[in-house]
Design a protein around this motif. Structure first.
Motif, PDB file in Angstrom:
ATOM      1  N   LEU A 167      38.175  44.941  52.341  1.00  0.00           N
ATOM      2  CA  LEU A 167      38.634  44.797  50.850  1.00  0.00           C
ATOM      3  C   LEU A 167      39.541  45.857  50.564  1.00  0.00           C
ATOM      4  N   GLY A 212      43.111  45.447  51.630  1.00  0.00           N
ATOM      5  CA  GLY A 212      43.514  44.110  51.217  1.00  0.00           C
ATOM      6  C   GLY A 212      43.649  42.837  52.076  1.00  0.00           C
ATOM      7  N   PRO A 246      41.026  40.357  52.898  1.00  0.00           N
ATOM      8  CA  PRO A 246      39.620  40.071  52.757  1.00  0.00           C
ATOM      9  C   PRO A 246      39.436  38.594  53.598  1.00  0.00           C
ATOM     10  N   GLY A 284      39.511  39.235  47.364  1.00  0.00           N
ATOM     11  CA  GLY A 284      39.897  40.426  47.321  1.00  0.00           C
ATOM     12  C   GLY A 284      39.765  41.426  46.160  1.00  0.00           C
ATOM     13  N   GLU A 321      31.522  39.748  51.131  1.00  0.00           N
ATOM     14  CA  GLU A 321      32.358  39.998  52.096  1.00  0.00           C
ATOM     15  C   GLU A 321      31.468  40.387  53.517  1.00  0.00           C
ATOM     16  N   THR A 379      43.338  45.784  44.165  1.00  0.00           N
ATOM     17  CA  THR A 379      43.775  45.401  45.590  1.00  0.00           C
ATOM     18  C   THR A 379      45.147  46.105  45.776  1.00  0.00           C
TER      19      THR A 379
END
Length: 153
Positions: free
Chosen positions: A29, A32, A34, A39, A49, A78
């Motif tokens: 995460l 950036g 995911p 995200g 996640e 993000t």
């Protein structure tokens, strides 16, 4: 339900496997990248996640403290959101500069229009003045006749 043995748990009363899953999810995460969320840097995305329940994530106090510390440094954005916000800031600065330039050019245009209007008025007044005079004498013919006296130009 049986509890995992002490060799399988961490100090937060979650399994080592859960800690690894949460840390891996946190890294994805924050980087950036995911795999199964949008995200955003929110806790809901962290446990989704990682593939664990919210209750399990909530028992991992050290992971949550690290998450809070690391997301606070990124303003919970993000990398894509950060790039977008930076680009938006640059575009706003550019718009501000273009507005200032447009205002300056509009002032020049207004001043030029005023000068042109004044010159048009003066030109019209001179034409009216010439209408009352006798005929206009062409200087070229007059100069040609006097070249022998003055000399060539």
């Amino acid at each position: 339900m049986t509890r995992p043995t002490s060799t399988e748990t961490t100090t937060d009363d979650v399994s080592v496997q859960t800690v690894k899953a949460l840390r891996a999810a946190m890294e994805r995460l924050l980087a950036g990248r995911p795999t199964c969320t949008d995200g955003r840097l929110v806790k809901e995305n962290l446990y989704r996640e990682a593939g664990v329940s919210r209750a399990t994530m909530n028992r991992a106090h050290s992971i949550l403290a690290e998450w809070d510390r690391r997301t606070a440094a990124t303003d919970a954005r993000t990398p894509g959101e950060a790039r977008r916000d930076d680009e938006l800031h640059e575009l706003r600065v550019e718009v501000k500069n273009l507005k200032r330039e447009r205002t300056q050019l509009q002032g020049r245009l207004d001043a030029s229009a005023t000068v042109i209007a004044a010159l048009h008025h003066d030109n019209a007044a001179l034409r009216d003045e010439l209408k009352g005079c006798r005929t206009v004498v062409a200087l070229d013919g007059h100069r040609a006749a006097r070249t022998d006296v003055i000399g060539p130009c």
